[in-house]
Design a protein around this motif. Structure first.
Motif, short mmCIF file in Angstrom:
data_model
loop_
_atom_site.label_atom_id
_atom_site.label_comp_id
_atom_site.label_asym_id
_atom_site.label_seq_id
_atom_site.Cartn_x
_atom_site.Cartn_y
_atom_site.Cartn_z
N SER A 280 0.80 -1.23 0.00
CA SER A 280 0.00 0.00 0.00
C SER A 280 0.83 1.27 0.00
O SER A 280 0.29 2.36 -0.23
N ARG A 286 1.46 0.17 -5.94
CA ARG A 286 0.18 0.87 -6.01
C ARG A 286 -0.23 1.13 -7.45
O ARG A 286 -1.42 1.07 -7.80
N ASP A 291 -6.89 0.39 -7.12
CA ASP A 291 -8.15 0.39 -6.37
C ASP A 291 -8.53 -0.95 -5.75
O ASP A 291 -9.17 -0.97 -4.69
N THR A 294 -7.24 -0.84 -2.31
CA THR A 294 -8.03 0.10 -1.52
C THR A 294 -9.33 -0.54 -1.08
O THR A 294 -9.75 -0.43 0.08
N ARG A 298 -10.59 -1.63 3.12
CA ARG A 298 -11.62 -0.85 3.81
C ARG A 298 -11.93 -1.35 5.22
O ARG A 298 -12.15 -0.53 6.13
N ASP A 322 -4.65 6.64 -0.41
CA ASP A 322 -6.01 6.35 -0.86
C ASP A 322 -6.88 7.60 -0.85
O ASP A 322 -7.82 7.73 -1.64
N SER A 326 -7.48 7.51 -5.29
CA SER A 326 -8.16 6.22 -5.39
C SER A 326 -9.65 6.47 -5.50
O SER A 326 -10.14 7.57 -5.23
N CYS A 332 -11.89 7.79 2.51
CA CYS A 332 -10.64 7.97 3.25
C CYS A 332 -10.52 9.39 3.79
O CYS A 332 -9.94 9.61 4.86
#
Length: 538
Positions: A280, A286, A291, A294, A298, A322, A326, A332
């Motif tokens: 991350s 990344r 996504d 991401t 969560r 994020d 993202s 976020c």
């Protein structure tokens, strides 16, 4: 004359095509309509209902994001090379995907050990292999006999099915425990030890970019070549397709660790934490997985204790990343607004650099006006509160000529004026001064961040506001024409550096700068009307 940028002809033709801009507007308008659906889906936790209902609710975020991707690149809709058959081609992609789904979701019985769990590592490796075969052909036209086993309707079907399997294990810890026990060391190694396959093209693109960035004499043509390679690498979605599943499992291991966890669960959690932080916060990874990671992360962001634990383990930059870039940025942002102070503790210079890098990226893409954002102000306040100027100094050293100079400016102002910066209000005032910084000051900072090649390329845009009438600029332009790459003259470079580094600023408006008082006097007739306007606005 300024050196022309080495922009490829195909890009020039595209930018001059009116249809390109109208199509871009249509895509942007359609994207605006989808964004509320994405934001709404990002908040859905799947906390109630049957296991299947919870899985489907969690998957809404991925499906909404896919709609947006279909509007832009269309890459998620890529079809396989082989036709779908019923039953699927033995050892083909859909055969493996359906077998994984059957073993984990459909045939699992609580309390009963399944011999099929031992097959999961092979099936997952086969999926990874076929994705690599497919994207090696898509990106580099490398043919492979196994292309005949790439039999899916769209690549998103592969990713979303794996995501559903991953969510099944995330939401049902006993099932995950049984799968890990039956899968053995081979499955553990695949899930928690082996590197993500981002593709040779992407690795090469990153290496070339680093070489270009490190070379003080790199030129526009080098940067264009690097960006071409990077664009080609972006077509490789092999790691991206598996990222939901891999992320779901890593998050499951991270969240499942409790005080009374056994040695296996603690080992899995330790490995998962390390992987999640690495995935991350690494720009390379990344870019490759984006996504889907991401999406998978969560549950960590939703749970305060888990979030603080993750941030203190080095993942603070992931949350900022994020928020910056993202499909979960609204979610976020809401989390950052309530981020506990404890999340800022135990940070390392590396983890803080991840945060400053994301802030720089945000300012680059949204403009310096974003410096007044309350989330940014709070972040800088807490970073300074806990770690002083050190992360700002490191952020300033990492700034390049095309980056905002926010950390350079902050460090200099605090040191020069002895600012104490005890409250968010202090930071708001400092950032307001940054936003309203005279252009001449901004240009001077940017000049100091340029490579020697960048300075030669930008003679026409930095340094003296007297423009072509500046005699020193004319002399430097003549010296530039005599340059030979690989042959450097320290005296000439020092002359160039001095010309742009400390110009005389117009004391009245602060917006223009000159290399000498003579140039300032010569240019006054041209500058006077603009100077008066700027003074009135001030």
């Amino acid at each position: 004359m300024p050196r022309p940028l080495a922009i490829p002809q195909d890009i020039k033709d595209t930018l001059l095509d009116d249809n390109f801009w109208s199509e871009l507007k249509e895509i942007a308008d359609a994207g605006e309509k989808i964004m509320p659906e994405i934001v709404s889906a990002s908040r859905k936790r799947g906390d109630s209902g049957t296991l299947d209902q919870r899985i489907q609710e969690r998957c809404e975020f991925a499906r909404a994001g896919m709609k947006l991707m279909a509007l832009t690149t269309g890459s998620h809709m890529a079809k396989g090379f082989a036709p779908l058959c019923n039953p699927p081609i033995p050892t083909g992609m859909m055969h493996c995907i359906r077998a994984i789904e059957r073993i984990v979701r459909k045939e699992y019985t609580p309390g009963r050990k399944s011999a099929d769990f031992s097959k999961l590592a092979y099936l997952l490796k086969r999926v990874r292999h076929l994705l690599r075969v497919y994207y090696n052909f898509i990106v580099a036209r490398q043919a492979d006999d196994d292309l005949v086993f790439c039999d899916w309707e769209t690549i998103f079907d592969v990713g979303i099915t794996l995501h559903q399997v991953g969510l099944c294990l995330l939401l049902d810890p006993p099932r995950l425990r049984a799968v890990m026990a039956g899968g053995g060391k081979e499955l553990e190694s695949f899930l928690l030890d082996e590197e993500l396959d981002v593709g040779a093209f992407r690795v090469a693109a990153i290496q070339v970019e680093k070489i270009v960035e490190a070379d003080p004499e790199s030129e526009d043509a080098d940067r264009v070549a690097s960006s071409k390679l990077e664009r080609a690498a972006e077509a490789d979605l092999a790691a991206h397709t598996m990222a939901w599943f891999m992320g779901d499992l890593a998050v499951a291991f991270f969240l499942n660790e409790k005080d009374d966890s056994d040695a296996d669960e603690k080992r899995w959690a330790a490995k998962a934490t390390k992987r999640l932080v690495h995935w991350s916060t690494s720009p390379t990874l990344r870019d490759a997985i984006g996504d889907p990671l991401t999406d998978a992360m969560r549950p960590i962001y939703w749970t305060t204790t888990a979030l603080v634990k993750f941030c203190q383990a080095g993942g603070l930059g992931a949350l900022f990343g994020d928020w910056v870039n993202s499909s979960g940025q609204v979610l976020c942002g809401e989390i950052l607004e309530k981020l506990p102070d404890a999340a800022w503790k135990n940070q390392t210079p590396t983890s803080l650099r991840h945060v400053t890098r994301e802030i720089q990226f945000k300012l680059t893409h949204e403009g310096d006006g974003f410096a007044s954002d309350p989330i940014l102000i709070d972040a800088l306040f807490k970073m300074y509160k806990h770690y002083g100027l050190a992360p700002f100094h490191k952020g300033a050293k990492a700034e390049k000529s095309r980056d905002p100079i926010v950390f350079h400016y902050i460090e200099r102002q605090i040191k020069r004026d002895g600012l104490e910066m005890r409250t968010p209000a202090d930071w708001r005032r400092l950032l307001d001064s940054y936003i309203n910084m005279p252009r001449s000051v901004n240009r001077r900072y940017s000049w100091s961040n340029m490579t020697i090649s960048g300075k030669w390329d930008c003679l026409e845009y930095y340094g003296c506001s007297n423009g072509e009438a500046c005699p020193e600029r004319k002399a430097l332009e003549a010296l530039r024409e005599q340059r030979v790459r690989g042959v450097r003259d320290p005296a000439v470079e020092q002359r160039l550096e001095k010309w742009g580094a400390k110009p005389r600023q117009c004391a009245a408006c602060g917006w223009t700068a000159y290399c000498s008082s003579e140039c300032q006097k010569v240019h006054w007739a041209d500058h006077k009307p603009d100077c008066l306007k700027k003074r009135k606005r001030a």
